[in-house]
Design a protein around this motif. Structure first.
Motif, PDB file in Angstrom:
ATOM      1  N   LYS A  39       1.043 -14.265   3.024  1.00  0.00           N
ATOM      2  CA  LYS A  39       2.434 -14.718   3.204  1.00  0.00           C
ATOM      3  C   LYS A  39       3.221 -14.539   1.916  1.00  0.00           C
ATOM      4  O   LYS A  39       2.628 -14.375   0.841  1.00  0.00           O
ATOM      5  CB  LYS A  39       2.443 -16.211   3.568  1.00  0.00           C
ATOM      6  CG  LYS A  39       1.767 -16.523   4.871  1.00  0.00           C
ATOM      7  CD  LYS A  39       1.792 -18.016   5.099  1.00  0.00           C
ATOM      8  CE  LYS A  39       1.093 -18.372   6.400  1.00  0.00           C
ATOM      9  NZ  LYS A  39       0.865 -19.816   6.509  1.00  0.00           N
ATOM     10  N   THR A  91       6.146  -8.307  -9.482  1.00  0.00           N
ATOM     11  CA  THR A  91       6.022  -9.750  -9.209  1.00  0.00           C
ATOM     12  C   THR A  91       4.604 -10.083  -8.742  1.00  0.00           C
ATOM     13  O   THR A  91       4.091 -11.153  -9.052  1.00  0.00           O
ATOM     14  CB  THR A  91       7.065 -10.233  -8.174  1.00  0.00           C
ATOM     15  OG1 THR A  91       7.160  -9.283  -7.112  1.00  0.00           O
ATOM     16  CG2 THR A  91       8.412 -10.433  -8.812  1.00  0.00           C
ATOM     17  N   ARG A 136       2.373  11.602   0.929  1.00  0.00           N
ATOM     18  CA  ARG A 136       1.962  12.887   0.368  1.00  0.00           C
ATOM     19  C   ARG A 136       1.174  12.592  -0.904  1.00  0.00           C
ATOM     20  O   ARG A 136       1.018  11.432  -1.273  1.00  0.00           O
ATOM     21  CB  ARG A 136       3.215  13.734   0.058  1.00  0.00           C
ATOM     22  CG  ARG A 136       3.984  14.092   1.322  1.00  0.00           C
ATOM     23  CD  ARG A 136       5.289  14.774   1.006  1.00  0.00           C
ATOM     24  NE  ARG A 136       6.187  13.888   0.294  1.00  0.00           N
ATOM     25  CZ  ARG A 136       7.294  14.278  -0.313  1.00  0.00           C
ATOM     26  NH1 ARG A 136       7.653  15.540  -0.292  1.00  0.00           N
ATOM     27  NH2 ARG A 136       8.061  13.410  -0.939  1.00  0.00           N
ATOM     28  N   ARG A 167      -0.438 -12.764 -10.084  1.00  0.00           N
ATOM     29  CA  ARG A 167      -1.896 -12.713 -10.319  1.00  0.00           C
ATOM     30  C   ARG A 167      -2.249 -13.178 -11.736  1.00  0.00           C
ATOM     31  O   ARG A 167      -3.279 -13.805 -11.944  1.00  0.00           O
ATOM     32  CB  ARG A 167      -2.438 -11.306 -10.029  1.00  0.00           C
ATOM     33  CG  ARG A 167      -2.583 -11.041  -8.513  1.00  0.00           C
ATOM     34  CD  ARG A 167      -3.191  -9.683  -8.213  1.00  0.00           C
ATOM     35  NE  ARG A 167      -2.257  -8.594  -8.447  1.00  0.00           N
ATOM     36  CZ  ARG A 167      -1.310  -8.198  -7.587  1.00  0.00           C
ATOM     37  NH1 ARG A 167      -1.222  -8.771  -6.406  1.00  0.00           N
ATOM     38  NH2 ARG A 167      -0.489  -7.198  -7.882  1.00  0.00           N
ATOM     39  N   ARG A 199       0.432  -9.304   5.978  1.00  0.00           N
ATOM     40  CA  ARG A 199       1.382  -8.749   4.990  1.00  0.00           C
ATOM     41  C   ARG A 199       2.273  -7.677   5.632  1.00  0.00           C
ATOM     42  O   ARG A 199       3.470  -7.599   5.334  1.00  0.00           O
ATOM     43  CB  ARG A 199       0.611  -8.151   3.799  1.00  0.00           C
ATOM     44  CG  ARG A 199       0.021  -9.219   2.896  1.00  0.00           C
ATOM     45  CD  ARG A 199      -1.112  -8.687   2.039  1.00  0.00           C
ATOM     46  NE  ARG A 199      -0.709  -7.690   1.086  1.00  0.00           N
ATOM     47  CZ  ARG A 199      -1.551  -6.841   0.497  1.00  0.00           C
ATOM     48  NH1 ARG A 199      -2.841  -6.877   0.786  1.00  0.00           N
ATOM     49  NH2 ARG A 199      -1.102  -5.972  -0.366  1.00  0.00           N
ATOM     50  N   GLY A 242       0.792  -1.230   0.000  1.00  0.00           N
ATOM     51  CA  GLY A 242       0.000   0.000   0.000  1.00  0.00           C
ATOM     52  C   GLY A 242       0.818   1.270   0.000  1.00  0.00           C
ATOM     53  O   GLY A 242       0.265   2.375   0.008  1.00  0.00           O
ATOM     54  N   TRP A 258      -7.139   2.270  -8.542  1.00  0.00           N
ATOM     55  CA  TRP A 258      -8.019   3.335  -8.045  1.00  0.00           C
ATOM     56  C   TRP A 258      -8.168   3.209  -6.538  1.00  0.00           C
ATOM     57  O   TRP A 258      -7.723   2.242  -5.931  1.00  0.00           O
ATOM     58  CB  TRP A 258      -9.401   3.222  -8.720  1.00  0.00           C
ATOM     59  CG  TRP A 258      -9.329   3.275 -10.204  1.00  0.00           C
ATOM     60  CD1 TRP A 258      -9.247   2.215 -11.063  1.00  0.00           C
ATOM     61  CD2 TRP A 258      -9.280   4.448 -11.037  1.00  0.00           C
ATOM     62  NE1 TRP A 258      -9.169   2.649 -12.372  1.00  0.00           N
ATOM     63  CE2 TRP A 258      -9.190   4.017 -12.382  1.00  0.00           C
ATOM     64  CE3 TRP A 258      -9.311   5.822 -10.770  1.00  0.00           C
ATOM     65  CZ2 TRP A 258      -9.127   4.906 -13.458  1.00  0.00           C
ATOM     66  CZ3 TRP A 258      -9.253   6.702 -11.841  1.00  0.00           C
ATOM     67  CH2 TRP A 258      -9.162   6.249 -13.162  1.00  0.00           C
ATOM     68  N   GLY A 301       8.138  -4.811  -6.061  1.00  0.00           N
ATOM     69  CA  GLY A 301       7.765  -5.969  -5.234  1.00  0.00           C
ATOM     70  C   GLY A 301       8.791  -7.082  -5.241  1.00  0.00           C
ATOM     71  O   GLY A 301       8.562  -8.150  -4.680  1.00  0.00           O
ATOM     72  N   LYS A 326       3.863   1.764  -4.512  1.00  0.00           N
ATOM     73  CA  LYS A 326       4.887   1.318  -5.477  1.00  0.00           C
ATOM     74  C   LYS A 326       4.278   1.096  -6.866  1.00  0.00           C
ATOM     75  O   LYS A 326       4.810   1.552  -7.870  1.00  0.00           O
ATOM     76  CB  LYS A 326       5.536  -0.001  -5.003  1.00  0.00           C
ATOM     77  CG  LYS A 326       6.082   0.034  -3.589  1.00  0.00           C
ATOM     78  CD  LYS A 326       6.659  -1.307  -3.169  1.00  0.00           C
ATOM     79  CE  LYS A 326       5.656  -2.432  -3.097  1.00  0.00           C
ATOM     80  NZ  LYS A 326       4.649  -2.288  -2.020  1.00  0.00           N
ATOM     81  N   GLY A 327       3.164   0.371  -6.903  1.00  0.00           N
ATOM     82  CA  GLY A 327       2.531   0.060  -8.195  1.00  0.00           C
ATOM     83  C   GLY A 327       2.014   1.307  -8.882  1.00  0.00           C
ATOM     84  O   GLY A 327       2.222   1.502 -10.090  1.00  0.00           O
ATOM     85  N   THR A 328       1.362   2.181  -8.116  1.00  0.00           N
ATOM     86  CA  THR A 328       0.833   3.437  -8.670  1.00  0.00           C
ATOM     87  C   THR A 328       1.953   4.232  -9.348  1.00  0.00           C
ATOM     88  O   THR A 328       1.828   4.685 -10.482  1.00  0.00           O
ATOM     89  CB  THR A 328       0.218   4.291  -7.532  1.00  0.00           C
ATOM     90  OG1 THR A 328      -0.872   3.566  -6.971  1.00  0.00           O
ATOM     91  CG2 THR A 328      -0.256   5.644  -8.017  1.00  0.00           C
ATOM     92  N   ARG A 333      -8.612   0.146  -1.948  1.00  0.00           N
ATOM     93  CA  ARG A 333      -8.062   0.002  -3.315  1.00  0.00           C
ATOM     94  C   ARG A 333      -9.027  -0.793  -4.211  1.00  0.00           C
ATOM     95  O   ARG A 333      -9.613  -1.783  -3.802  1.00  0.00           O
ATOM     96  CB  ARG A 333      -6.721  -0.729  -3.278  1.00  0.00           C
ATOM     97  CG  ARG A 333      -6.215  -1.077  -4.682  1.00  0.00           C
ATOM     98  CD  ARG A 333      -4.788  -1.532  -4.716  1.00  0.00           C
ATOM     99  NE  ARG A 333      -4.492  -2.595  -3.785  1.00  0.00           N
ATOM    100  CZ  ARG A 333      -3.264  -2.996  -3.481  1.00  0.00           C
ATOM    101  NH1 ARG A 333      -2.236  -2.391  -4.039  1.00  0.00           N
ATOM    102  NH2 ARG A 333      -3.066  -3.964  -2.619  1.00  0.00           N
ATOM    103  N   ARG A 356      12.125  -9.064  -2.010  1.00  0.00           N
ATOM    104  CA  ARG A 356      11.571  -8.732  -0.690  1.00  0.00           C
ATOM    105  C   ARG A 356      12.022  -9.676   0.407  1.00  0.00           C
ATOM    106  O   ARG A 356      11.436  -9.687   1.490  1.00  0.00           O
ATOM    107  CB  ARG A 356      10.059  -8.541  -0.719  1.00  0.00           C
ATOM    108  CG  ARG A 356       9.224  -9.610  -1.244  1.00  0.00           C
ATOM    109  CD  ARG A 356       7.756  -9.261  -1.023  1.00  0.00           C
ATOM    110  NE  ARG A 356       7.143  -8.718  -2.196  1.00  0.00           N
ATOM    111  CZ  ARG A 356       5.933  -8.168  -2.206  1.00  0.00           C
ATOM    112  NH1 ARG A 356       5.235  -8.059  -1.113  1.00  0.00           N
ATOM    113  NH2 ARG A 356       5.421  -7.741  -3.324  1.00  0.00           N
TER     114      ARG A 356
END
Ligand code: AP5
Length: 227
Positions: free
Chosen positions: A69, A43, A213, A48, A185, A16, A151, A100, A19-21, A141, A103
């Motif tokens: 996990k 990843t 921010r 997915r 997570r 959250g 979104w 991702g 990173k993806g955004t 999300r 990690r």
């Protein structure tokens, strides 16, 4: 950033953190053809896709993902190596953003082994967000099932509930964005991923961004760091 930029980056941060955004935005940013030439490799998205395709790898990964996990290191390392070795993967482009991955320490060591010399990492960006903010970002999300746009029901709502503004696709909620899985997570992030901050800090490639921010402010700072 312009299209001649060469960067090989890792985006590191808790679930959250954004990173993806930001990785999608940086990869799309640029001039002319609106491409920076950077390849975004997530990843989580790759896993997915495996789950959606019904593959054996996806079925195995799903049990770990839904529980919050980490998927076993070797499985992830083999998946990323497969991506690196394909011509459209990490090689040959202006650069890439790994979102991702790594990690865990074994994943970071495997990356070092596979990327050396002119392919070595140039930036590791740490996205810092207080933990109390992350739960709200994740439970709110929504992701487009068609184009993958990210979104948020409050911070980045679509004009019509449940419908992507970019492509008209249906919005879905990730199965690991339930409070129980999110708690796990965050715990996994603290114990297994946060130690990578010291690992990359020692190598002198780490930059931290205050990612609590607005997305626009974070994006502008990111570009400054990556230039
Ligand atoms: P993955 O998909 O990588 O999930 P994650 O790391 O938990 O990260 P998220 O995608 O949840 O968050 P994000 O930082 O990308 O935030 P986003 O931009 O979406 O991994 C999922 C699972 O796959 C793992 O749990 C694990 O099981 C497995 N896996 C993946 N990689 C693995 C690996 N290397 N090893 C082992 N297992 C692996 O933003 C979140 C929300 O906040 C959005 O709604 C967004 O609109 C909003 N938002 C973003 N920025 C802001 C902002 N600045 N202000 C307000 N809201 C914002």
């Amino acid at each position: 950033m312009n299209s001649s930029l060469t960067a090989r980056c890792v985006f590191l941060g808790a679930p959250g953190a954004g990173k993806g955004t930001q990785a999608k935005r940086v990869a799309q940013h640029g001039t002319g053809e609106a491409e920076s030439g950077l390849t975004h490799i997530s990843t989580g998205d790759l896993l997915r896709e495996q789950v959606a395709s019904g593959s054996a790898l996806g079925a195995e990964a799903k049990t770990y993902m839904d529980a919050g996990k980490l998927v076993p290191d070797q499985l992830i390392i083999d998946m990323v190596k497969g991506k690196i070795e394909r011509p459209e993967g990490l090689g040959g482009s202006a650069g890439w953003i790994l979102d991702g991955f790594p990690r865990t320490l074994p994943q970071a060591e495997a990356l070092d082994t596979n990327l050396s010399g002119e392919n070595a990492l140039t930036h590791v960006i740490s996205f810092a967000v207080p933990e109390e903010v992350l739960m709200g970002r994740l439970t709110g999300r929504r992701t487009c099932s068609k184009c993958g746009a990210i979104w948020h029901i409050e911070h980045k709502p679509t004009s019509k509930d449940g419908v992507c503004d970019q492509c008209g696709g249906d919005l879905t909620q990730r199965s690991d964005d339930r409070p129980e899985a999110i708690g796990k997570r965050l715990e996994v992030y603290r114990s297994q991923t946060a130690p990578l901050l010291a690992y990359y800090g020692d190598r002198g490639v780490l930059r931290e961004i205050d990612a609590n921010r607005s997305p626009d402010v974070v994006f502008q700072e990111l570009l400054t760091h990556m230039q």
